[in-house]
Design a protein around this motif. Structure first.
Motif, PDB file in Angstrom:
ATOM      1  N   GLY A  34      -2.935 125.263 -31.606  1.00  0.00           N
ATOM      2  CA  GLY A  34      -1.890 124.685 -30.778  1.00  0.00           C
ATOM      3  C   GLY A  34      -0.938 123.823 -31.564  1.00  0.00           C
ATOM      4  O   GLY A  34      -1.063 123.678 -32.789  1.00  0.00           O
ATOM      5  N   ALA A  49      -0.981 125.646 -26.460  1.00  0.00           N
ATOM      6  CA  ALA A  49      -2.195 126.165 -27.084  1.00  0.00           C
ATOM      7  C   ALA A  49      -2.268 127.666 -26.867  1.00  0.00           C
ATOM      8  O   ALA A  49      -1.744 128.185 -25.877  1.00  0.00           O
ATOM      9  CB  ALA A  49      -3.434 125.485 -26.506  1.00  0.00           C
ATOM     10  N   TYR A 101      -7.485 120.937 -24.209  1.00  0.00           N
ATOM     11  CA  TYR A 101      -6.067 120.931 -23.864  1.00  0.00           C
ATOM     12  C   TYR A 101      -5.921 120.833 -22.360  1.00  0.00           C
ATOM     13  O   TYR A 101      -6.889 120.962 -21.612  1.00  0.00           O
ATOM     14  CB  TYR A 101      -5.376 122.186 -24.404  1.00  0.00           C
ATOM     15  CG  TYR A 101      -5.889 123.484 -23.827  1.00  0.00           C
ATOM     16  CD1 TYR A 101      -6.946 124.162 -24.419  1.00  0.00           C
ATOM     17  CD2 TYR A 101      -5.308 124.046 -22.690  1.00  0.00           C
ATOM     18  CE1 TYR A 101      -7.403 125.344 -23.897  1.00  0.00           C
ATOM     19  CE2 TYR A 101      -5.765 125.237 -22.165  1.00  0.00           C
ATOM     20  CZ  TYR A 101      -6.818 125.892 -22.773  1.00  0.00           C
ATOM     21  OH  TYR A 101      -7.288 127.065 -22.250  1.00  0.00           O
TER      22      TYR A 101
END
Length: 120
Positions: A34, A49, A101
């Motif tokens: 990412g 990501a 994430y």
């Protein structure tokens, strides 16, 4: 693992830049990669990501619809295409291995970063 970002520079508002991240020393099939950025005086901000196993992607609201993350398996490279740039996109951009994430971002390893400046 070594991550080397490139492609930063100066862009005008509404313009585009394409960032690349060359990855070495990592089996890219087993990681998510990412991008995050950090502007002076601000906290690190996770942006996007990509799963290297199935190619699924995730974008933070701040860049959704403007940035596109992709991968080139043959070249071991992660790409961040940035369009419709805004002055508030000015920051140092980093690519890294993604641990978490979404609501909470964390990265394991990251590169030295590349400066992006959006200004007229």
């Amino acid at each position: 693992v070594q991550l080397v970002e490139s492609g930063g520079g100066l862009a005008q508002p509404g313009g585009s830049l394409r960032l690349s991240c060359k990855v070495s020393g990592l089996n890219m099939n087993y990681y998510a990669m990412g991008w995050f950025r950090q502007a002076p005086g601000k906290e690190r901000e996770g942006l996007s990501a990509i799963s290297l196993s199935d190619g699924s992607t995730y974008y933070a609201d701040s860049v959704k619809g403007r940035f596109t993350i992709s991968r080139d398996k043959d070249k071991n490279t992660i790409i961040l295409q940035m369009d419709s740039l805004k002055p508030e996109d000015t920051a140092v951009y980093y690519c890294g291995t993604v641990i978490t994430y979404g609501s909470s971002w964390s990265f394991g390893s990251w590169g030295q970063g590349t400066q992006v400046t959006v200004s007229s």
